[in-house]
Design an enzyme around this catalytic site. Sequence first.
Site, PDB file in Angstrom:
ATOM      1  N   GLY A 209       0.829  -1.213   0.000  1.00  0.00           N
ATOM      2  CA  GLY A 209       0.000   0.000   0.000  1.00  0.00           C
ATOM      3  C   GLY A 209       0.851   1.245   0.000  1.00  0.00           C
ATOM      4  O   GLY A 209       2.044   1.189  -0.307  1.00  0.00           O
ATOM      5  N   ASN A 210       0.254   2.360   0.314  1.00  0.00           N
ATOM      6  CA  ASN A 210       1.013   3.602   0.461  1.00  0.00           C
ATOM      7  C   ASN A 210       0.364   4.458   1.550  1.00  0.00           C
ATOM      8  O   ASN A 210      -0.677   4.095   2.095  1.00  0.00           O
ATOM      9  CB  ASN A 210       1.113   4.345  -0.882  1.00  0.00           C
ATOM     10  CG  ASN A 210      -0.240   4.727  -1.421  1.00  0.00           C
ATOM     11  OD1 ASN A 210      -0.967   5.519  -0.812  1.00  0.00           O
ATOM     12  ND2 ASN A 210      -0.615   4.155  -2.567  1.00  0.00           N
TER      13      ASN A 210
END
Length: 401
Positions: A209-210
């Site tokens: 993810g980020n």
Amino acid sequence: MLEGKKILLAVTGSIAAYKAAFITRLLIKQGAFVKIIMTKASSDFVTPLTLGTLSKEPVLIDFLKDENTGEWNNHVDLGIWADLMLVAPATANSIAKMVGGNADNFFVATYLSAKCPVFVAPAMDLDMYAHGSTQDNLKLLQQRGNHIIFPESGELASGLVGEGRLAEPEVIVKHLENFLKSQMSLSGKRILITAGPTQEPIDPVRYIGNRSSGKMGFAIAIEAIKRGAEVTLISGPTSLDTPKGLRSFIQINTAKEIFEVCQENFEQDAIIMSAAVADYTPKDFSEEKVKKKADDWAIELTKTQDVLKWMGENKTSQKLIGFALETNNEIENAQGKLERKNLDAIVLNTLQDEGAGFQTSTNKITIIGKNNKSLDFELKSKAEVAVDILNYLETILLIKG
Ligand code: CTP
């Protein structure tokens, strides 16, 4: 739509005056400030106490406030105070007085002083309504810019059936809402906004993810709704509340999903792509949880579709605004993306600036347009940044092609 709006409700002497109580309740429920003026005749049908209690404001009937002190109610101030004036119910007599400018009561004096849009909802028996003088008066009011909320057909207080029944309170309030909406700067514009991160699954429990929180995209969506746009918000997983007033909200997880829903929702006037879409995704998804290895573990990644690039290649009249988060050669890199992805503008935020970028509640942006001219903005709350971005969008929406 009505939140914080100042509405002056004038009640005149019809049996439908009791419906003013329902109208007041609906307006107050939606967050409007309501002040009520009544003609003397209307107070025979509904009491000032009822309407005063509902509006939480004293009801005004006469010029004179206090006989002893000579204190008086100021019709001019009231007329200037109001954002909207609504005459409901409006009798044949009051309509005629409005047309003739016959200011022999507090209501007509206030009407003549009002600088705001005026809505008139007639209510009377069918023959009075159909009479040439009433019809001509309504036409005259309309020609002078008043808005008529036409009566409905149905059973009347006289027992007769026909046109003349006051429009239902919900219908009257809807008219006001629609009017306010039509006055808004992005009214009728369809805008797609993407927000938040994507999560690219490795196995049933892990993903790549980020750090995107979605706050910037959500702030843009809220501001666009305030300006009357029909907003579709596509978002990755966030902890934020879904904004009220969206046309639709679509939750996605992966880059593949956001590409699919963006294609399905591509017919827009403008698209603001603030989602942090993963550039890479694991090549293989393991159905089972991957067990700890004795040694290092390498995950092979494959490139995702660049959604914004696809949009730039396929757009017709849509205005496209992308985002760029840069750490070095900011302006140059952002300009490169603007050209490569065929955008109308790009919003640059740099991680060099404290308070800008992911997770924070503030942002500091530069907007670069097609002409490569850049506009620098101060560090602001994301809500204020959204105002700047939408002001910019409004200017490019004026440009054809
Ligand atoms: N974007 C997108 N689809 C992707 C990746 C990014 O639509 N698969 C969009 C983002 O929503 C953003 C813009 O492209 O509006 C810029 O994203 P960014 O990842 O910074 O640009 P890239 O062109 O991928 O360049 P780089 O990662 O090398 O900086």
